[in-house]
Design an enzyme around this catalytic site. Sequence first.
Site, PDB file in Angstrom:
ATOM      1  N   ARG A  73     -14.812   2.260  10.556  1.00 24.66           N
ATOM      2  CA  ARG A  73     -15.042   3.568  11.264  1.00 24.66           C
ATOM      3  C   ARG A  73     -15.897   5.089  10.200  1.00 24.66           C
ATOM      4  NH1 ARG A  73     -11.375   7.314  11.454  1.00 24.66           N
ATOM      5  NH2 ARG A  73      -9.574   5.971  10.338  1.00 24.66           N
ATOM      6  N   TYR A 201     -17.413  -1.552  15.652  1.00 29.41           N
ATOM      7  CA  TYR A 201     -16.817  -2.265  14.905  1.00 29.41           C
ATOM      8  C   TYR A 201     -15.606  -1.568  15.858  1.00 29.41           C
ATOM      9  CZ  TYR A 201     -13.179  -3.025  11.606  1.00 29.41           C
ATOM     10  OH  TYR A 201     -12.096  -3.097  10.731  1.00 29.41           O
ATOM     11  N   LYS A 210      -9.228   5.614  20.259  1.00 25.51           N
ATOM     12  CA  LYS A 210     -10.046   7.356  18.854  1.00 25.51           C
ATOM     13  C   LYS A 210     -11.178   7.712  19.226  1.00 25.51           C
ATOM     14  CE  LYS A 210      -6.900   5.065  15.901  1.00 25.51           C
ATOM     15  NZ  LYS A 210      -7.443   4.031  14.797  1.00 25.51           N
ATOM     16  N   HIS A 230      -1.746   9.778  16.375  1.00 17.35           N
ATOM     17  CA  HIS A 230      -2.038   8.645  15.775  1.00 17.35           C
ATOM     18  C   HIS A 230      -0.833   8.150  15.846  1.00 17.35           C
ATOM     19  CE1 HIS A 230      -4.697   6.455  12.398  1.00 17.35           C
ATOM     20  NE2 HIS A 230      -4.447   6.436  13.214  1.00 17.35           N
ATOM     21  N   CYS A 254      -1.920   2.305   6.532  1.00 15.65           N
ATOM     22  CA  CYS A 254      -0.667   3.460   5.502  1.00 15.65           C
ATOM     23  C   CYS A 254       0.542   2.559   6.197  1.00 15.65           C
ATOM     24  CB  CYS A 254      -1.077   4.919   5.357  1.00 15.65           C
ATOM     25  SG  CYS A 254      -1.967   5.316   4.562  1.00 15.65           S
ATOM     26  N   ARG A 374      -9.453  -7.892  10.330  1.00 15.24           N
ATOM     27  CA  ARG A 374      -8.458  -7.169  11.295  1.00 15.24           C
ATOM     28  C   ARG A 374      -7.961  -8.063  12.552  1.00 15.24           C
ATOM     29  NH1 ARG A 374      -6.816  -1.006  12.038  1.00 15.24           N
ATOM     30  NH2 ARG A 374      -7.192  -0.054   9.441  1.00 15.24           N
TER      31      ARG A 374
HETATM   32  P1  GTP Z   1      -4.638   1.337  11.182  1.00 21.77           P
HETATM   33  O1  GTP Z   1      -4.413   0.749  11.795  1.00 21.77           O
HETATM   34  O2  GTP Z   1      -5.696   1.489  10.277  1.00 21.77           O
HETATM   35  O3  GTP Z   1      -3.963   3.021  12.144  1.00 21.77           O
HETATM   36  O4  GTP Z   1      -2.713   0.562   9.753  1.00 21.77           O
HETATM   37  P2  GTP Z   1      -1.512   1.061  10.000  1.00 21.77           P
HETATM   38  O5  GTP Z   1      -1.037   2.428   9.822  1.00 21.77           O
HETATM   39  O6  GTP Z   1      -1.511   0.127  10.871  1.00 21.77           O
HETATM   40  O7  GTP Z   1      -1.087   0.511   8.567  1.00 21.77           O
HETATM   41  P3  GTP Z   1      -1.029  -1.489   8.308  1.00 21.77           P
HETATM   42  O8  GTP Z   1       0.606  -1.481   9.537  1.00 21.77           O
HETATM   43  O9  GTP Z   1      -1.749  -2.607   8.813  1.00 21.77           O
HETATM   44  O10 GTP Z   1      -0.328  -1.188   6.996  1.00 21.77           O
HETATM   45  C1  GTP Z   1      -1.735  -0.876   6.008  1.00 21.77           C
HETATM   46  C2  GTP Z   1      -1.914  -1.716   4.535  1.00 21.77           C
HETATM   47  O11 GTP Z   1      -0.339  -1.281   4.182  1.00 21.77           O
HETATM   48  C3  GTP Z   1      -1.259  -3.339   4.909  1.00 21.77           C
HETATM   49  O12 GTP Z   1      -2.041  -3.995   3.452  1.00 21.77           O
HETATM   50  C4  GTP Z   1      -0.043  -3.364   4.745  1.00 21.77           C
HETATM   51  O13 GTP Z   1       0.456  -4.570   3.680  1.00 21.77           O
HETATM   52  C5  GTP Z   1       0.999  -2.143   3.272  1.00 21.77           C
HETATM   53  N1  GTP Z   1       1.935  -1.447   4.124  1.00 21.77           N
HETATM   54  C6  GTP Z   1       2.181  -1.333   4.602  1.00 21.77           C
HETATM   55  N2  GTP Z   1       3.501  -1.342   5.005  1.00 21.77           N
HETATM   56  C7  GTP Z   1       3.874  -1.693   3.869  1.00 21.77           C
HETATM   57  C8  GTP Z   1       5.573  -0.981   2.661  1.00 21.77           C
HETATM   58  O14 GTP Z   1       6.212  -0.519   3.723  1.00 21.77           O
HETATM   59  N3  GTP Z   1       5.055  -1.290   1.983  1.00 21.77           N
HETATM   60  C9  GTP Z   1       3.648  -1.589   0.827  1.00 21.77           C
HETATM   61  N4  GTP Z   1       3.448  -1.686  -0.559  1.00 21.77           N
HETATM   62  N5  GTP Z   1       2.458  -1.640   2.004  1.00 21.77           N
HETATM   63  C10 GTP Z   1       2.579  -2.084   2.930  1.00 21.77           C
HETATM   64  C1  SPV Z   2      -7.414   3.172  12.250  1.00 22.76           C
HETATM   65  O1  SPV Z   2      -8.542   2.931  11.255  1.00 22.76           O
HETATM   66  O2  SPV Z   2      -7.081   3.962  12.145  1.00 22.76           O
HETATM   67  C2  SPV Z   2      -7.599   1.874  13.266  1.00 22.76           C
HETATM   68  C3  SPV Z   2      -8.006   1.129  13.024  1.00 22.76           C
HETATM   69  O3  SPV Z   2      -7.009   1.955  13.852  1.00 22.76           O
HETATM   70  S1  SPV Z   2      -9.714   2.017  14.231  1.00 22.76           S
HETATM   71  O4  SPV Z   2     -10.121   0.793  15.881  1.00 22.76           O
HETATM   72  O5  SPV Z   2     -11.080   1.410  13.727  1.00 22.76           O
HETATM   73  O6  SPV Z   2      -9.468   3.269  14.205  1.00 22.76           O
HETATM   74 MN    MN Z   3      -5.027   3.440  13.345  1.00 23.60          MN
END
Ligand code: GTP
Ligand code: SPV
Ligand code: MN
Length: 589
Positions: A73, A201, A210, A230, A254, A374
């Site tokens: 983004r 993207y 979003k 979110h 995160c 992704r």
């Molecule tokens: P968006 O799709 O961008 O909104 O992200 P999200 O909040 O869904 O994050 P996601 O679960 O995809 O995790 C992002 C990164 O953090 C990945 O590389 C995971 O492996 C890592 N991660 C997720 N949970 C944990 C955790 O409990 N501990 C650690 N150390 N890393 C984590």
């Molecule tokens: C984020 O960035 O929080 C995502 C991926 O979940 S996107 O669809 O690009 O916003």
């Molecule tokens: Mn997200």
Amino acid sequence: MATAVEKWVEEMAQLCKPDKIYWCDGSEEEAHRLIEIGMTQENINGNPIFTKLDQKEWPNSYYHRSHPSDVARTEHLTFICRKDKESIGPTNNWMDPDEAKRKLEPLFDGCMKGRTMYVMPYMMGHPDSPYAKACVQITDISYVVISMRIMTRMSKSVLDKIGNSDNFVRGVHSIGNLDPENRYIMHFPDENLVWSIGSGYGGNALLGKKCFSLRIASWLGLKEGWLAEHMALIGVEDPQGKITYMAVAMPSACGKTNLAMLESTLPGYKVWTLGDDIAWLNVGDDGQLYAINPEAGYFGVAPGTSMKTNGNMLKALKKGTFFPTLFTNTALDTDKNEPWWEGLGTPAPAHALDWQGNEWDPSKTSKAAHANSRFTVSAQHTTNLAKEYSDPKGVPISAIILGGRRANTVPLLVEAFNWQHGVFIGARSGSETTAAAIGQEGVIRRDPMAMIPFCGYNMGDYFAHWLQVGKNIKKAPKIYSVNWFRLDDEGKFIWPGFGDNIRVLKWIIDRINGKVGAKETPIGLLPNLNELSLEGLDISSARMEKLLEVNPSEWVKEAADIEAFLTQFGAKLPEALAQELKSLKANLS
Ligand code: GTP
Ligand code: SPV
Ligand code: MN
């Protein structure tokens, strides 16, 4: 007589001048036809739009590589366009709507020459849900069509639902010429309208995600008394079979998707998923807070996803149903024709193409997959999909969890004193920036409720709205803050995370049921170490104490940073939050 949708599509066709207009029906047959065509067509970056992956290991899966300048983004090119600048607030880019259209029209003029204009009717939310919204998006790239078919409920029946009404959300997208100078993501909340050009993207191009379901929907929520957030949405089943529903806000990259797929390391506990990124929260007739996931799939971060960290997701990626699965900007193992990324848990491929299409092998020091590469996969593929996923009324929420990525200062787990204090915890949250948005990584920024890139209006008004929604609920959910990412002196994560995060969720359930106590600290209520279920974990009590530490000198610094952030809202900052800041500072001194 043409319908409002037809008239609008015609108007957009006059402007964009496509060779062809194609109305999508959302069928499986259509998806396969578009993928077949996409495999022979070059994207404007010179890559095929889709590459078929090994169908035995990765059934119905395809690979897509976007332009190297277009991998996340772009918040600095994202605008909210309303006449009243103050209503947009200091944390959004503002543009006058007339000026925005004067800027966009020449860019869209003729932008689809030689291309097909795809018209996609889709629902955000279950079609029978009173909270769902009917939408139509136009795009000129089939990658977006296939992605939207996975991520939303796309169907020609949505057109019947809209009928002749003009009550539908409009999205206009063109990949343009991919020139970052001519890239804009513009939102017109007063017109239920999004225009996006120059990026293919994720969040820039899938306008139901979003752009609509957060930026525009948050504005609708302000006017109509609900919240667009979110947030992942999960149900946690305890050994007695009782399910507690929780909504979990965490900034991009995160941990939401991983939490939604959690495989419990505590016997008898199970996490059911309803959503991994967006939740719409409404106060029901019974005065309880209900949540639905408006999406139908997951657009998740690939790196770090392995059988060990997220087996549920890996199984979903390999399931292969009538919904295709996409991999974007991962590496491509050219010997095996399989996607690969750092942290997949399999050996690095001997021969690969990296996310930019360059030859890669394990001797290279560069990353093979982009950090924000992704997968796009249907929710139908998940083995832990909650049965309420298709319940139009959603699930009643008992806890709201607000997370962030912090190497220090912020404890593993904090409970808010009450709703107002919880809103303050959300408002003061900070997190280290990640690869999900273009810009510097790893710098702390304030990201209230993980909504800083997504709140479509003045965040001062947003805080006030949260406070008001709390007053409208009969029994407000408890609010928690979590941080999986605290580091030790060697820069290693102290908390094992992933499946072990169930231990945190269990404490939350125990608190809701009044089974455990908590100790009061200046920043909120913290668990007593002996009441956290840590059995089977190899973690010393010294490390646990570090995880739960509230260090006064770190927090005095934190409070100053919070104050600087909140001050920018001026008179829009609710008095209640100014009071909360005052008591935080008083508690610390
Ligand atoms: P968006 O799709 O961008 O909104 O992200 P999200 O909040 O869904 O994050 P996601 O679960 O995809 O995790 C992002 C990164 O953090 C990945 O590389 C995971 O492996 C890592 N991660 C997720 N949970 C944990 C955790 O409990 N501990 C650690 N150390 N890393 C984590
Ligand atoms: C984020 O960035 O929080 C995502 C991926 O979940 S996107 O669809 O690009 O916003
Ligand atoms: Mn997200």
